[in-house]
Design an enzyme around this catalytic site. Structure first.
Site, PDB file in Angstrom:
ATOM      1  N   TYR A 193      62.239 102.326  66.760  1.00  0.00           N
ATOM      2  CA  TYR A 193      61.352 102.009  65.639  1.00  0.00           C
ATOM      3  C   TYR A 193      61.714 102.859  64.427  1.00  0.00           C
ATOM      4  O   TYR A 193      62.140 103.989  64.567  1.00  0.00           O
ATOM      5  CB  TYR A 193      59.884 102.274  66.019  1.00  0.00           C
ATOM      6  CG  TYR A 193      59.415 101.367  67.108  1.00  0.00           C
ATOM      7  CD1 TYR A 193      59.145 100.037  66.869  1.00  0.00           C
ATOM      8  CD2 TYR A 193      59.260 101.842  68.400  1.00  0.00           C
ATOM      9  CE1 TYR A 193      58.717  99.196  67.871  1.00  0.00           C
ATOM     10  CE2 TYR A 193      58.829 101.016  69.429  1.00  0.00           C
ATOM     11  CZ  TYR A 193      58.557  99.689  69.149  1.00  0.00           C
ATOM     12  OH  TYR A 193      58.131  98.866  70.142  1.00  0.00           O
ATOM     13  N   HIS A 194      61.538 102.289  63.244  1.00  0.00           N
ATOM     14  CA  HIS A 194      61.792 103.071  62.038  1.00  0.00           C
ATOM     15  C   HIS A 194      60.937 102.595  60.889  1.00  0.00           C
ATOM     16  O   HIS A 194      60.186 101.729  60.966  1.00  0.00           O
ATOM     17  CB  HIS A 194      63.248 103.065  61.643  1.00  0.00           C
ATOM     18  CG  HIS A 194      63.965 101.769  61.747  1.00  0.00           C
ATOM     19  ND1 HIS A 194      64.328 101.247  62.965  1.00  0.00           N
ATOM     20  CD2 HIS A 194      64.403 100.893  60.843  1.00  0.00           C
ATOM     21  CE1 HIS A 194      64.964 100.096  62.784  1.00  0.00           C
ATOM     22  NE2 HIS A 194      65.014  99.856  61.510  1.00  0.00           N
TER      23      HIS A 194
END
Length: 85
Positions: A84-85
């Site tokens: 995730y980012h």
């Protein structure tokens, strides 16, 4: 890709205007580690098939297909990052 471990974000007690304290708490749940381990082993199995012989060279990660669960868990804990980012 849907880990059970949960982290937290909280304000700094001393000064709430400072950057928040962030702890993603990755791999806190044993199930998350087991799923990553199984994913790596499945990927190794798939890419070890003869159909991939002409495309495959030396292993990149992990460097061996023969790691024990404990050894692989250590590799995961020291190297894996969030998607995730």
């Amino acid at each position: 890709m849907r880990g059970k471990s949960r982290g937290y974000i909280k304000l700094n007690k001393e000064n709430p205007y400072l950057d928040p304290i962030i702890d993603p708490n990755y791999l806190d749940e044993e199930e998350d580690l087991i799923e990553l381990r199984e994913s790596i082993r499945l990927t190794q199995e798939i890419f070890s098939q003869p159909a991939f012989d002409r495309f495959r060279s030396e292993l990149i990660f992990p460097k061996s297909n023969n790691l024990s669960d404990d050894e692989l868990d250590l590799v995961i804990r020291n190297n894996v990052e969030s998607a995730y980012h």
